[in-house]
Design an enzyme around this catalytic site. Structure first.
Site, PDB file in Angstrom:
ATOM      1  N   ASP A 117       0.847  -1.186   0.000  1.00 33.93           N
ATOM      2  CA  ASP A 117       0.000   0.000   0.000  1.00 33.93           C
ATOM      3  C   ASP A 117       0.896   1.254   0.000  1.00 33.93           C
ATOM      4  OD1 ASP A 117      -2.939   0.985   0.471  1.00 33.93           O
ATOM      5  OD2 ASP A 117      -1.832   1.922   2.112  1.00 33.93           O
ATOM      6  N   HIS A 171      -7.307  -6.592  -0.246  1.00 36.14           N
ATOM      7  CA  HIS A 171      -6.280  -5.559  -0.118  1.00 36.14           C
ATOM      8  C   HIS A 171      -5.210  -5.870   0.918  1.00 36.14           C
ATOM      9  CE1 HIS A 171      -4.396  -1.651  -0.120  1.00 36.14           C
ATOM     10  NE2 HIS A 171      -4.641  -1.508   1.164  1.00 36.14           N
TER      11      HIS A 171
END
Length: 329
Positions: free
Chosen positions: A101, A301
Site C-alpha cells: 500500500d 487488499h
C-alpha cells in the site's frame, strides 16, 4: 520457534520502532495505511527462518514511532529519508525493500532515489506508477469524484475524528471490509471507496457478522491499542499527495533499475485506481531490471495478512534471487 525482538532506533529526526528477527541479508518491511509492523507478523519469523534479517518498522506517524505534528513532515522525501537513515542505523549497506500500500510507494521511491541501497524491491497492492502530468490526488478526484476517500482525508479534522473515535470499531470495519462481499451494496458497486456527502468514511462499511478467518479479535485489539493516540500522523501521508507530485519532478520518466516483484490480490480495489492496470501491463518497460507481477486469487487488499504463506514464499524466492543467502534447510 523464531522470536521477534523490538527496539527503537534513531533515524534522522525521528525515533522509529522496529520489530526484527534473524541474521543474513536484510529484508526491510514497510507497512501501509492504516497499519504498522504487526501487518508483517507472519512474514518476519518466516523470513528469519529462511536465512534473512527481517526488519518491520512502524513508519513515521504510526504505532510507537514518532508522530511529527507538521503535515509537511510526511512528504515522500521524509519517508524515503527515513528508510535511508534506518539502513544506516541498522548498520546495513543495502537490502531488499518490501512495501504494501503506502509502504509500496515508499519502497518504489527508495529504489528510484537510492538504487545503490536497494538490491531488489517488492511492491504489494500498488505497482510502480511513474510520475504523471498531474498528482495522484487529482487523478483520483477526476476518476471518482470529490467524495473519493483520498479527497475526504485531505482536510485535517473530520477524518481524524471519524477514525479515531473508536479505534477498535475502525479496524473491525476496515480490515473486515477488504472484500466486496463484506461491504455495503453501494460501496461494493463503487470502484473505489466513496464517502457520500454528509457521511463519514466508516459509514461505507457495514458491521460484520463475523471476522474473516485470517483476522482475530486479538489482531484488532493490537491495532486499536497502537492507534489510541489517533490517526492524524497516518492521514498526513495522504495530505502530501499534491506536494509529493511537486517534489518529484526530477523523477519524471524514471525507471526502476533493480529487480522488482509486484504482488496484488485479485479482489484488491487498488486495481481500479488510475494508472494501476496500465503500470502492471508496462512493468517490463518501467523496470529496467528483471521484473515479475503475480496476482493472488481470492485475496483482497490486506495482502500479506490474507495470504501469508503465499506472500512469504514469493518474497523469499525473490530475495534469494537478488541476495547472497543460503537456505538453512
Amino acid at each position: 520457534m523464531t522470536s521477534i525482538t523490538h527496539r527503537f532506533v534513531q533515524a534522522g529526526d525521528v525515533r522509529l520502532h522496529i520489530a526484527e528477527a534473524g541474521t543474513g541479508p536484510l529484508v526491510l518491511l514497510l507497512h501501509g495505511f492504516p497499519e504498522m509492523w504487526y501487518s508483517w507478523r507472519h512474514q518476519i519469523a518466516t523470513l528469519a527462518e529462511a536465512g534473512f534479517r527481517a526488519v518491520a518498522v512502524d513508519q513515521r506517524g504510526y504505532g510507537q514511532s514518532d508522530h511529527p505534528v507538521s503535515v509537511e513532515k510526511y512528504s515522500i522525501m521524509h519517508l524515503v529519508g527515513d528508510v535511508i537513515q534506518l539502513l544506516d542505523a541498522l548498520d546495513e549497506k543495502e537490502g531488499v525493500v518490501v512495501g504494501h500500500d503506502w509502504g509500496a510507494e515508499v519502497a518504489w521511491h527508495t529504489a528510484l532515489m537510492r538504487p545503490d541501497l536497494v538490491r531488489g524491491v517488492v511492491g504489494l497492492s500498488l505497482p510502480y506508477r511513474p510520475r504523471g502530468s498531474q498528482s495522484q490526488l487529482t487523478e483520483m478526484v477526476e476518476a471518482f469524484g470529490d467524495g473519493v476517500y483520498t479527497n475526504y482525508f485531505q482536510r485535517p479534522g473530520p477524518a481524524d475524528a471519524d477514525l479515531g473515535a473508536d479505534p477498535h470499531k475502525t479496524f473491525r470495519l476496515m480490515l473486515r471490509g477488504s472484500r466486496k462481499s463484506s461491504q455495503s451494496k453501494t460501496h461494493a458497486r463503487s470502484p473505489a471507496p466513496i464517502v457520500p456527502a454528509g457521511r463519514t468514511y466508516l459509514d461505507i462499511y457495514p458491521e460484520p457478522e463475523k471476522l474473516p478467518t485470517w483476522l482475530t479479535e486479538t489482531d484488532i485489539e493490537t491495532y486499536a491499542a497502537e492507534f489510541s493516540a489517533g490517526f492524524s500522523g497516518a492521514l498526513n501521508w495522504y495530505r502530501n499527495m499534491d506536494r509529493n507530485w511537486e517534489l518529484t519532478a526530477f523523477l519524471q520518466n524514471s525507471v526502476i533499475r533493480c529487480p522488482a516483484l509486484y504482488l496484488v490480490g485479485e479482489q484488491d480495489r487498488c486495481l481500479n485506481f488510475p494508472g494501476v492496470r496500465d503500470a502492471i501491463e508496462r512493468m517490463d518497460e518501467l523496470v529496467a531490471g528483471r521484473s515479475e507481477a503475480l496476482v493472488l486469487p481470492d485475496v483482497g487488499h490486506w495482502t500479506q495478512q490474507e495470504a501469508p504463506a503465499q506472500v512469504s514464499a514469493a518474497i523469499i524466492e525473490f530475495a534469494r534471487s537478488v541476495a547472497a543467502v543460503v537456505s538453512p534447510h
